[in-house]
Design an enzyme around this catalytic site. Structure first.
Site, PDB file in Angstrom:
ATOM      1  N   GLU A 186      47.114  30.390  41.584  1.00  0.00           N
ATOM      2  CA  GLU A 186      46.034  29.185  41.886  1.00  0.00           C
ATOM      3  C   GLU A 186      44.638  29.718  42.078  1.00  0.00           C
ATOM      4  O   GLU A 186      44.359  30.888  42.314  1.00  0.00           O
ATOM      5  CB  GLU A 186      46.447  28.457  43.242  1.00  0.00           C
ATOM      6  CG  GLU A 186      47.634  27.966  43.392  1.00  0.00           C
ATOM      7  CD  GLU A 186      47.864  27.431  44.893  1.00  0.00           C
ATOM      8  OE1 GLU A 186      48.518  26.441  44.914  1.00  0.00           O
ATOM      9  OE2 GLU A 186      47.437  28.094  45.766  1.00  0.00           O
ATOM     10  N   CYS A 187      43.782  29.237  41.123  1.00  0.00           N
ATOM     11  CA  CYS A 187      42.299  29.530  41.270  1.00  0.00           C
ATOM     12  C   CYS A 187      42.210  31.031  40.892  1.00  0.00           C
ATOM     13  O   CYS A 187      42.240  31.591  40.007  1.00  0.00           O
ATOM     14  CB  CYS A 187      41.684  29.006  42.558  1.00  0.00           C
ATOM     15  SG  CYS A 187      40.079  28.883  42.245  1.00  0.00           S
ATOM     16  N   GLY A 188      41.646  31.899  42.012  1.00  0.00           N
ATOM     17  CA  GLY A 188      41.472  33.297  41.949  1.00  0.00           C
ATOM     18  C   GLY A 188      42.467  34.039  41.252  1.00  0.00           C
ATOM     19  O   GLY A 188      42.729  34.736  40.285  1.00  0.00           O
ATOM     20  N   MET A 192      42.825  33.334  37.627  1.00  0.00           N
ATOM     21  CA  MET A 192      41.739  33.938  37.019  1.00  0.00           C
ATOM     22  C   MET A 192      42.289  35.602  36.925  1.00  0.00           C
ATOM     23  O   MET A 192      41.991  36.124  35.697  1.00  0.00           O
ATOM     24  CB  MET A 192      40.472  34.225  37.858  1.00  0.00           C
ATOM     25  CG  MET A 192      39.912  32.773  37.803  1.00  0.00           C
ATOM     26  SD  MET A 192      38.582  32.918  39.183  1.00  0.00           S
ATOM     27  CE  MET A 192      37.683  34.238  38.488  1.00  0.00           C
ATOM     28  N   GLY A 199      46.967  27.602  37.264  1.00  0.00           N
ATOM     29  CA  GLY A 199      45.777  26.959  37.016  1.00  0.00           C
ATOM     30  C   GLY A 199      44.777  27.053  38.353  1.00  0.00           C
ATOM     31  O   GLY A 199      45.139  27.484  39.081  1.00  0.00           O
TER      32      GLY A 199
END
Length: 451
Positions: A328-330, A333, A426
C-alpha cells in the site's frame, strides 16, 4: 454482547492544526503519570497520530472511522480496545463537524462521538482574541443541539488572559472552561498531510507538555467528564479462523502506516505477523508465506533502501515466486523499479512493478473511496468492494488497472492497483473490516503458498 461503563473523553477543535494532538497526548501522559491505564484513539484514517499516542500512553492508538465502520462496528472496535483501560482518550480529526463531504457531518468527529456517547473538550486557538472567542465557542457548541461539548481549553494564551476569560466563557456560553495551553516551543511539526514521526522529535516533548498540562488544565474536571459517559454496548464479531500462517510485515522508519484493526483481523484468522526491516535486514524472514508492505515515507529513506540490495533481491524473488503480497502507498512505491528522490534523480528499488514512482507538486487522488474489482482477482471477485483511503504526493507511471476507485457520491473515479497473480499493490490503503473476505482469501493464498 459487551456492556461496560468505560470512562471516555475526546479532544476536538474547529480545524486541523488547532492543537488537538498536543492536548490529547499531554493529557494521556498526565493520566499515565497519575497511575491510570489509558486507551488512545484517533478519529479518521490517520496513521501518524496513533504512533504519537503510543509514545504518550504506552498503548497503540486505534482508529475510529465511520466511513470504514458501521455504528455497531464502531462500538465494537472501541469497546474491544478500551475494555481493560481506566480511561479512553480520543483525538478528533479536522474540524469537529467536518465529514466525508463539505455539505455534511457524516463520518465527522461529531458523528463518531455521537455514536459512542463521548463527552468532548473543545481545544480552541484564542491568541489575538478576547470577547470574540465567546462567539466562536457558542457557534461550535451550539451548531448541533447534541454537540456534547462539555468544556473548552484555550490554546496560545497567557495565564492572565485565561483567568480574565474563564468567568466570561462560563457565563456567556454555559460551557466549562477547563484550562489553557500557553504558546509552546514543544510542538510536533507537520509533513505532507500528517505530523512528523515520534522518533523525529525531542523525546521529552510529550513529558514536558504533560507536566505543563498538569499545571494549566483541570485534569480533575476532565476525568469527571470522562466518568460521566454512559455505559456502552457492543456485539463482538467472530472472524473465521483459516489456519496458522506466518506473514512478513515490513515495519521500520520507512514503513509504519498500519491500521491496528487490520492486523487484529488477520491475527484472529490465524496470521502470525513477523516484523522485519527493509532498511536494516538483508532478507525476507525465514518461514513466512506472505508479505505486507504498509505505507510510510520510503522517499525519506530511499538511499538506505536502495543500498540494501540483498533485501531488494529477496523481496523481488519472493514475489516472483508467487508469494502473496499486499503493498500500500509507500510499500507500493518500494516495489517500483525506481523512486524519484528529487527532480530527475532516482533511487533503485525492488523492481517488481515495472514503473517509476514520481513526485508531484500537489496531492494526488486524496481522500476516501470505494475500491471495486474491475475483473476478478484472488482477493476480490469482480464487482466486490473494499473501502479505502489515499493520501500521497507521489504518483506512478503505472498505477495498475485491476480495480476502480470511486469517491463518495460518485464525484470522481480512477483505475488503480496491480492485481496480477497473488500481488495486490497500489496507492490505496484498504480497510479489511469493510470486506473480511479479502482477508480470508489473503490468508488462504498464504497457506497455499506455504504448502
Amino acid at each position: 454482547m459487551m456492556s461496560k461503563a468505560i470512562p471516555r473523553i475526546a479532544f476536538v477543535s474547529a480545524m486541523s492544526g488547532g492543537g488537538k494532538t498536543t492536548a490529547a497526548c499531554a493529557v494521556m501522559r498526565a493520566f499515565v503519570n497519575k497511575g491510570l491505564s489509558v486507551s488512545p484513539f484517533k478519529c479518521g484514517p490517520d496513521y501518524i497520530d496513533p504512533m504519537h499516542h503510543f509514545a504518550a500512553a504506552g498503548r497503540q492508538g486505534v482508529n475510529l472511522d465511520p466511513f470504514f465502520l458501521s455504528p455497531a462496528e464502531l462500538r465494537e472496535v472501541f469497546c474491544e480496545n478500551a475494555k481493560d483501560a481506566d480511561i479512553a482518550v480520543i483525538e478528533g480529526v479536522m474540524g469537529y463537524y467536518d465529514g466525508v463531504k463539505p455539505d455534511s457531518d457524516k463520518a465527522s468527529t461529531y458523528d463518531t462521538l455521537k455514536t459512542l456517547g463521548v463527552p468532548a473538550v473543545l481545544v480552541i486557538p484564542a491568541r489575538g482574541m478576547s470577547y470574540t472567542i465567546i462567539s466562536v465557542i457558542n457557534g461550535i457548541v451550539g451548531f448541533r443541539n447534541d454537540s456534547n461539548i462539555k468544556a473548552v481549553i484555550l490554546s496560545g494564551v497567557t495565564e492572565m488572559t485565561y483567568k480574565m476569560l474563564k468567568p466570561v466563557i462560563e457565563r456567556e456560553t454555559g460551557t466549562a472552561a477547563a484550562g489553557y495551553i500557553p504558546r509552546l516551543e514543544n510542538t510536533v511539526e507537520s509533513r505532507h498531510l500528517g505530523l512528523t514521526m515520534p522518533w523525529e522529535n525531542d523525546a521529552d516533548v510529550i513529558e514536558k507538555n504533560a507536566e505543563m498540562i498538569a499545571e494549566t488544565v483541570d485534569l480533575g474536571l476532565i476525568l469527571k467528564l470522562a466518568e460521566s459517559a454512559p455505559s456502552i454496548d457492543a456485539e463482538k464479531s467472530e472472524f473465521l479462523y483459516r489456519g496458522h500462517v506466518k506473514i512478513g510485515v515490513a515495519y521500520d522508519r520507512a514503513f509504519c502506516f498500519y491500521y491496528k484493526d487490520n492486523l487484529d483481523i488477520l491475527k484472529s484468522m490465524g496470521a502470525e505477523p513477523v516484523y522485519f526491516s527493509p532498511i536494516e535486514d538483508e532478507n525476507v524472514p525465514d518461514g513466512v508465506s506472505g508479505l505486507i508492505f504498509g505505507g510510510g515515507y520510503p522517499e525519506l529513506h530511499s538511499e538506505a533502501l536502495s543500498k540494501n540490495t540483498p533485501m531488494l533481491k529477496s523481496v523481488r524473488g519472493c514475489i516472483e515466486s508467487g508469494m502473496p503480497c499486499i503493498a500500500e502507498c509507500g510499500g507500493f512505491m518500494y516495489l517500483h523499479e525506481r523512486i524519484e528522490v528529487k527532480k530527475g534523480c532516482f533511487a533503485d528499488m525492488a523492481g517488481v512493478i515495472k514503473a517509476d514512482a514520481v513526485k508531484r507538486d500537489r496531492l494526488v487522488r486524496f481522500g476516501y473511496a470505494e475500491l471495486s474489482a474491475i475483473r476478478s482477482c484472488v482477493y476480490l471477485d469482480r464487482g466486490e468492494t473494499v473501502r479505502i483511503h489515499e493520501f500521497h504526493y507521489w504518483d506512478s507511471t503505472d498505477n495498475g488497472s485491476g480495480c476502480i476507485a470511486v469517491k463518495p457520491g460518485g464525484r470522481r473515479s480512477w483505475e488503480c492497483v496491480h492485481t496480477e497473480g497473488t500481488l495486490f499493490a497500489g496507492f490505496p490503503h484498504i480497510y479489511l473490516r469493510s470486506e473480511p473476505r479479502f482477508a480470508e482469501r489473503f490468508i488462504d493464498e498464504c497457506m497455499r503458498y506455504g504448502k
